[in-house]
Design an enzyme around this catalytic site. Sequence first.
Site, PDB file in Angstrom:
ATOM      1  N   ASP A  76     -10.259  17.668  -8.278  1.00 45.55           N
ATOM      2  CA  ASP A  76      -9.544  18.677  -7.501  1.00 45.55           C
ATOM      3  C   ASP A  76      -9.884  20.068  -8.020  1.00 45.55           C
ATOM      4  OD1 ASP A  76      -8.007  17.985  -9.861  1.00 45.55           O
ATOM      5  OD2 ASP A  76      -6.381  19.214  -9.059  1.00 45.55           O
ATOM      6  N   GLU A 141      -5.083  17.691 -11.401  1.00 45.54           N
ATOM      7  CA  GLU A 141      -5.065  18.487 -12.623  1.00 45.54           C
ATOM      8  C   GLU A 141      -4.721  19.938 -12.332  1.00 45.54           C
ATOM      9  OE1 GLU A 141      -6.398  20.763 -16.131  1.00 45.54           O
ATOM     10  OE2 GLU A 141      -6.989  21.026 -14.041  1.00 45.54           O
ATOM     11  N   GLU A 170     -13.891  19.416 -19.566  1.00 49.02           N
ATOM     12  CA  GLU A 170     -13.516  20.773 -19.172  1.00 49.02           C
ATOM     13  C   GLU A 170     -14.520  21.791 -19.705  1.00 49.02           C
ATOM     14  OE1 GLU A 170     -11.286  21.821 -17.182  1.00 49.02           O
ATOM     15  OE2 GLU A 170      -9.623  20.392 -17.114  1.00 49.02           O
TER      16      GLU A 170
END
Length: 395
Positions: A76, A141, A170
């Site tokens: 997302d 997230e 990340e």
Amino acid sequence: MTLPTDPAANLAELIRCPSVTPAEGNALSVLSGMLKAFDCTVERPVFSDEDTPDVENLYARLSGNGPHLMFAGHTDVVPPGDEAAWTHPPFEAVVANGEMYGRGAVDMKGGIACFVAALARYVERHGRPRGSVSFLITGDEEGPAINGTVKLLEWAAARGESWDAAIVGEPTNPEKLGDMIKIGRRGSLSGRITVTGTQGHVAYPHLADNPVRGMVALLDALLSPPLDEGTEDFQATNLEITTVDVGNKATNVIPAKASATFNIRFNDSWSAESLQAEIHNRLDRAAEENRLRPGREEPAAFDLEWLGRASPVFLTRDEKLIDTLSASVEVVTGSRPGLSTSGGTSDARFIKDYCPVVEFGLVGQTMHMVDERVAVADLETLTQIYLRFLEDWFA
């Protein structure tokens, strides 16, 4: 079937899926196709909760005998904002001047694309690893994080899944690829203060109680003195006032109520409980010492509400995980990465309850911005780092 060994091609496919939270946007379907190309089993559970949208997630596993490595992330993305302000459309994955443009390019479809390519190359060269690799990918997230990683971990653990280590993809690097591995995160705690007074005319303050007077004193008590000076592994705890509201559009009316919200990023000097106690003590002292108007005997009255769930501080000390990844970065880039606990929160705060976890991905300078983009060369470099890590981890 062709294996998805090209990270740029993988990323382009993912960017073209408009998976703005909480929409799946076909991103998990595209990812499923990539993973099934090298015989991963793929499941896509949907989780629900009251007052939040349903969220589809993905759990995939390439099974073998040996240690179990998890790669975690999210497909997302945040909204693109004003699409007319983008140099290239946010969901078309245009490559210009060696950079691929698109929402999610670095946060964090790029990390997923590279890890998929790395595992595909590993399988192509070595066959199945001497162990298992799983993908724990959420679609929640960037949203409220209610129907995503927390429930996906619980769901997988209830089915007998356990892990020896995890990497979250990340974007951890501040300047160049290989700068930084995140080995922990500060905790996060949010609250709202409400001070109630008595509305009245500004020309007759003796008939009113101005809640703003009390609020100013309470906020000053939160901000000073500092909560701490930092620790060996973490920077100083930081409290920021994020809103102050009275809802008053008139200039000649003393408001009836004032509210303020704050967020604290705290280090390992504190737990959520000890920090809450400190905040209560500071506010109680400030309220006792201040009045809503001069000459009034009663102290300023306030309510304190804790917002959402606190995120705990954590630090990973697993030497095999950290040293293997650090060495892989150094072999590929020529420089040893720093180990850091800086920045905000990530889903690593949930994963740390199941296994040791670190974070390492792309350079994060353009995440959430208009013209989010990634150097195509960095995609190849990150893929090589992940591949080297897999080879050493399963050696």
